[in-house]
Design an enzyme around this catalytic site. Sequence first.
Site, PDB file in Angstrom:
ATOM      1  N   SER A 250      26.809  88.886  88.433  1.00  0.00           N
ATOM      2  CA  SER A 250      27.027  88.605  89.879  1.00  0.00           C
ATOM      3  C   SER A 250      28.625  88.781  90.419  1.00  0.00           C
ATOM      4  O   SER A 250      29.560  88.918  89.472  1.00  0.00           O
ATOM      5  CB  SER A 250      26.616  87.351  90.212  1.00  0.00           C
ATOM      6  OG  SER A 250      27.398  86.473  89.775  1.00  0.00           O
ATOM      7  N   LYS A 251      28.886  88.405  91.666  1.00  0.00           N
ATOM      8  CA  LYS A 251      30.157  88.606  92.076  1.00  0.00           C
ATOM      9  C   LYS A 251      31.199  87.963  91.378  1.00  0.00           C
ATOM     10  O   LYS A 251      32.238  88.244  91.394  1.00  0.00           O
ATOM     11  CB  LYS A 251      29.958  88.450  93.773  1.00  0.00           C
ATOM     12  CG  LYS A 251      29.343  89.428  94.301  1.00  0.00           C
ATOM     13  CD  LYS A 251      30.159  89.865  95.833  1.00  0.00           C
ATOM     14  CE  LYS A 251      29.441  90.762  96.588  1.00  0.00           C
ATOM     15  NZ  LYS A 251      28.370  90.521  97.285  1.00  0.00           N
ATOM     16  N   ARG A 252      30.804  86.644  90.876  1.00  0.00           N
ATOM     17  CA  ARG A 252      31.808  86.010  89.958  1.00  0.00           C
ATOM     18  C   ARG A 252      32.190  86.586  88.837  1.00  0.00           C
ATOM     19  O   ARG A 252      33.387  86.129  88.404  1.00  0.00           O
ATOM     20  CB  ARG A 252      31.169  84.608  90.273  1.00  0.00           C
ATOM     21  CG  ARG A 252      30.788  83.998  88.846  1.00  0.00           C
ATOM     22  CD  ARG A 252      30.012  82.760  89.200  1.00  0.00           C
ATOM     23  NE  ARG A 252      28.682  82.981  88.400  1.00  0.00           N
ATOM     24  CZ  ARG A 252      28.474  82.627  87.373  1.00  0.00           C
ATOM     25  NH1 ARG A 252      29.529  82.314  86.397  1.00  0.00           N
ATOM     26  NH2 ARG A 252      27.437  82.697  86.767  1.00  0.00           N
ATOM     27  N   HIS A 253      31.686  87.788  88.471  1.00  0.00           N
ATOM     28  CA  HIS A 253      31.991  88.400  87.262  1.00  0.00           C
ATOM     29  C   HIS A 253      32.777  89.356  87.575  1.00  0.00           C
ATOM     30  O   HIS A 253      33.495  90.214  86.780  1.00  0.00           O
ATOM     31  CB  HIS A 253      30.827  88.891  86.161  1.00  0.00           C
ATOM     32  CG  HIS A 253      29.903  87.851  85.906  1.00  0.00           C
ATOM     33  ND1 HIS A 253      28.769  87.747  86.436  1.00  0.00           N
ATOM     34  CD2 HIS A 253      30.132  86.785  84.864  1.00  0.00           C
ATOM     35  CE1 HIS A 253      28.124  86.536  85.807  1.00  0.00           C
ATOM     36  NE2 HIS A 253      28.980  86.079  84.838  1.00  0.00           N
ATOM     37  N   GLY A 254      33.102  89.674  88.798  1.00  0.00           N
ATOM     38  CA  GLY A 254      33.878  90.662  89.225  1.00  0.00           C
ATOM     39  C   GLY A 254      33.059  91.754  90.268  1.00  0.00           C
ATOM     40  O   GLY A 254      31.928  91.344  90.695  1.00  0.00           O
TER      41      GLY A 254
END
Length: 475
Positions: A250-254
């Site tokens: 998800s976005k928190r991984h990039g």
Amino acid sequence: MIRVRFAPSPTGYLHLGSARTALFNWLVARGESGRMVLRVEDTDRRRSSRDMEDSILEDLRWLGLEWDEGPDIGGEYAPYRQSERGDIYREHAGRLLEEGKAYPCYCTLEELEERKQKALAEGRAPIYDGNCRELTAQERMEREAEGRRPALRFRVPEGDIEFEDLLHGKMRFSSSVIGDFLITRNDGSAGFNFSVVVDDATMKISHVIRGEDHLTNTARHVLLFQALGYPVPLYLHQSLLMGSDGAKMSKRHGATAVRNYREAGYLPGALTNYLALLSWSPPEGREVLGLDELARSFDIRQLSASPAVFDREKLDWLNGRHIRNMPLDTLVEKAAPFAPGWSGHPLFPLMIESVLDNIVTLGELPFYMEVYGEPAKPGEKAAPWLRGDTALRVLGRALRDLSSIEIEDLEDARELIASLKQEFLEKGMKPREVLMPVRVALTGRERGPALPYIVTVLGGTECEERLRRALAGME
Ligand code: GLU
């Protein structure tokens, strides 16, 4: 005939995980002379948009994953947008209703929610409780008279539901955990599971390849295929794309959207190569493969079921390899939009060639091109190269050489630098002691492309000018 489909919901940009699903479908279609269908699942009218559909199609095309039938090109089983297939769903729902395989359900959302909470509080599964399953004609009429409009629910038969997944093997679900599910909502629109099945059936899809997150839906799908009297397709549920912490990417991984990678200067061939390698090892161990090569050697039966963990470094490595494998003129074309200030320069191809070994993404080009712009003021580490006697002698000699030779191409520059180096090496100096003063004098930096490129791109006159300035600063 093998028929596969990619069925995105146009509610956002194409996600890397979805691109991987599209890729596997595409590889199967191409490898087996099958057909790839693109179906737009836009039944969620609030969250879907035509702009997002366009962007998804555009990114798929950019990746090279073309389809044989789809909303933009039509095909034998059109339309390919769920929002345009209402009649087909209604006809199929009507059939199930007539055969008693579905029934009208008058429960309101509030009632359903209330009973669900009660079930949870009492430790029961929060599935539909069968409230409207056995209503008499009289009871139905009463509810209609109250102004309630019915949804349709599928009557889930008792027993186990079994199907074979090409990756996970035999799957078995008990119908007791499923509960009668909606096939159409009370506004007449088709539910997710129902439209997927009706579409897969009527579009004659032979293999459904999609993410593991749909595995439990598949039990419902199998029941619907059987109830409608259609053959059940073969299923393959691939592992999901994870971040390094094991959670769904998800976005928190990039960056998660294909578009982000496209804009950052990744090549489509590197992305597809990377996404394939996440769950598959090429038979001969050769990892750097173009899309056509992938299509030739890919075998869906060799797909791994283990979680696919996204690894940016590996993607970067592959992108660098794809950049270097590309014919220079193609690369120059692809690079141009990333270096708008430079792409008009007559020596742009040479500039690109000069940074080939360094760049990981085309998005880094402006950074690497800086060396061809105005010289930087030498920083703390670069400045010492412009001090002392040796530097003075090297630069003086370089200036003299430059004024006596016309630099017309890279060869001329190579000769010039080679003979300069030769001369001072013979006097016992190290290569760096010769090359660094020249580099710093010309660019103000310690790093950059090989010197002959710099000399060629800047040109003889500009180089002389910069050497003179550096020498003046040293006196
Ligand atoms: N539209 C669904 C999704 O985007 C895919 C459904 C399917 O592949 O069956 O997740």
